[in-house]
Write a protein that holds these residues in place. Structure first.
Motif, PDB file in Angstrom:
ATOM      1  N   ASP A  45       0.863  -1.173   0.000  1.00 34.41           N
ATOM      2  CA  ASP A  45       0.000   0.000   0.000  1.00 34.41           C
ATOM      3  C   ASP A  45       0.901   1.225   0.000  1.00 34.41           C
ATOM      4  O   ASP A  45       1.874   1.292   0.767  1.00 34.41           O
ATOM      5  CB  ASP A  45      -0.907   0.023   1.226  1.00 34.41           C
ATOM      6  N   THR A  47       0.939   5.460   0.195  1.00 35.74           N
ATOM      7  CA  THR A  47       0.249   6.719   0.453  1.00 35.74           C
ATOM      8  C   THR A  47       1.270   7.845   0.390  1.00 35.74           C
ATOM      9  O   THR A  47       2.458   7.628   0.612  1.00 35.74           O
ATOM     10  CB  THR A  47      -0.426   6.717   1.834  1.00 35.74           C
ATOM     11  N   LEU A  51      -1.596  11.543  -3.819  1.00 33.82           N
ATOM     12  CA  LEU A  51      -2.485  10.377  -3.804  1.00 33.82           C
ATOM     13  C   LEU A  51      -3.677  10.677  -2.890  1.00 33.82           C
ATOM     14  O   LEU A  51      -3.517  10.830  -1.676  1.00 33.82           O
ATOM     15  CB  LEU A  51      -1.742   9.135  -3.302  1.00 33.82           C
ATOM     16  N   THR A  52      -4.849  10.759  -3.466  1.00 29.18           N
ATOM     17  CA  THR A  52      -6.038  11.054  -2.670  1.00 29.18           C
ATOM     18  C   THR A  52      -6.486   9.856  -1.853  1.00 29.18           C
ATOM     19  O   THR A  52      -7.172  10.000  -0.850  1.00 29.18           O
ATOM     20  CB  THR A  52      -7.190  11.505  -3.590  1.00 29.18           C
ATOM     21  N   GLU A  53      -6.105   8.670  -2.275  1.00 27.95           N
ATOM     22  CA  GLU A  53      -6.401   7.443  -1.531  1.00 27.95           C
ATOM     23  C   GLU A  53      -5.226   6.486  -1.706  1.00 27.95           C
ATOM     24  O   GLU A  53      -4.425   6.628  -2.631  1.00 27.95           O
ATOM     25  CB  GLU A  53      -7.699   6.798  -2.022  1.00 27.95           C
ATOM     26  N   LEU A  55      -2.680   3.744  -2.740  1.00 28.88           N
ATOM     27  CA  LEU A  55      -2.461   2.968  -3.953  1.00 28.88           C
ATOM     28  C   LEU A  55      -2.215   1.525  -3.528  1.00 28.88           C
ATOM     29  O   LEU A  55      -1.203   1.213  -2.901  1.00 28.88           O
ATOM     30  CB  LEU A  55      -1.260   3.520  -4.714  1.00 28.88           C
ATOM     31  N   TYR A  94       6.555   9.350   0.529  1.00 27.90           N
ATOM     32  CA  TYR A  94       5.611   8.284   0.214  1.00 27.90           C
ATOM     33  C   TYR A  94       5.836   7.125   1.182  1.00 27.90           C
ATOM     34  O   TYR A  94       6.958   6.613   1.288  1.00 27.90           O
ATOM     35  CB  TYR A  94       5.772   7.822  -1.237  1.00 27.90           C
ATOM     36  N   GLY A 151       2.149   3.931 -10.310  1.00 27.80           N
ATOM     37  CA  GLY A 151       0.950   4.750 -10.230  1.00 27.80           C
ATOM     38  C   GLY A 151       1.075   5.999  -9.389  1.00 27.80           C
ATOM     39  O   GLY A 151       0.112   6.758  -9.261  1.00 27.80           O
ATOM     40  N   VAL A 152       2.252   6.247  -8.810  1.00 26.42           N
ATOM     41  CA  VAL A 152       2.459   7.458  -8.015  1.00 26.42           C
ATOM     42  C   VAL A 152       2.633   8.637  -8.963  1.00 26.42           C
ATOM     43  O   VAL A 152       3.390   8.552  -9.944  1.00 26.42           O
ATOM     44  CB  VAL A 152       3.693   7.303  -7.108  1.00 26.42           C
ATOM     45  N   PRO A 153       1.946   9.763  -8.698  1.00 23.20           N
ATOM     46  CA  PRO A 153       2.036  10.910  -9.617  1.00 23.20           C
ATOM     47  C   PRO A 153       3.361  11.656  -9.480  1.00 23.20           C
ATOM     48  O   PRO A 153       3.463  12.676  -8.800  1.00 23.20           O
ATOM     49  CB  PRO A 153       0.853  11.790  -9.183  1.00 23.20           C
TER      50      PRO A 153
END
Length: 220
Positions: A45, A47, A51-53, A55, A94, A151-153
């Motif tokens: 997981d 965060t 990230l709004t939720e 990943l 992160y 998937g992390v921006p």
């Protein structure tokens, strides 16, 4: 004859007894063993900034991403550095939680854009309750791209030599990246090696000549 028959009977009785015991012992063992329970699929997981939720990555659906992220935190020593970079130079944080099934096992704070190169902080308090020491570690240069691919921006990073914030700093000193200097050093080492070999050969030749002269004098 009677004694011989008794001996045969004793041997036969012993053989039968051994066979019965072997069958009795093999009975429970021959029962079909219970299949071992399947290990819970690994997962991570993530965060953090942007990230709004959380990943959520799982090995049964995204095995490549899970392996790549876990590879960022699975090579640390027992103890790390007690202090890390200044907070202003850490960049986005992160938090990665490694799971077995849905059970959290380990947690790490990753800073892919830290000045001077990616950094990882391992908290002393871990989800599985195991004892460890808090510490800072140098991260892999591929950290930013690994997180981005998962998937992390994060912006795409082309130059893996540079750090993060404000253009970062070179992880390798400038003089170590000079090819001409490396060639000169290699030629110098080769020259010294050749001179050493010549000196050794001369020493051996002089020694052999001395031994031959001594033998010749003694044989006269």
């Amino acid at each position: 004859m009677v004694r011989q028959m008794r001996r045969w009977a004793a041997v036969l009785a012993g053989t039968l007894a051994a066979t019965v015991l072997a069958l009795g012992a093999a009975g429970p063992a021959s029962a079909a063993p219970k299949p071992a329970p399947k290990p819970a699929p690994a997962g991570v997981d993530i965060t953090g900034e942007g990230l709004t939720e959380p990943l959520r990555l799982r090995s049964d659906t995204q095995p490549a991403h899970v392996v790549a992220v876990v590879d960022q935190v699975n090579f640390f020593a027992r103890t790390g550095m007690p202090t890390g970079p200044k907070a202003a130079g850490l960049g986005p944080k992160y938090t990665v939680v490694v799971l077995a099934g849905e059970t959290p096992k380990q947690t790490y704070d990753l800073y892919p854009k830290a000045a001077g190169g990616p950094r990882v902080y391992r908290p002393a308090k871990q989800p599985d309750g195991r004892k460890t020491s808090a510490g800072w570690f140098l991260g892999r240069l591929s950290m930013s791209e690994t997180l981005r691919t998962a998937g992390v921006p994060l912006e795409r990073q082309f130059d893996t030599v540079s750090g993060g914030v404000g253009g970062g700093e070179r992880v390798l000193p400038e003089d170590t990246m000079d090819p001409a200097r490396d060639i000169d050093e290699a030629l110098g080492e080769l020259q010294r090696l050749l001179l050493l070999n010549v000196a050794v050969m001369l020493t051996i030749t002089v020694g052999l000549a001395g031994i031959a002269l001594l033998i010749r004098r003694r044989t006269r």
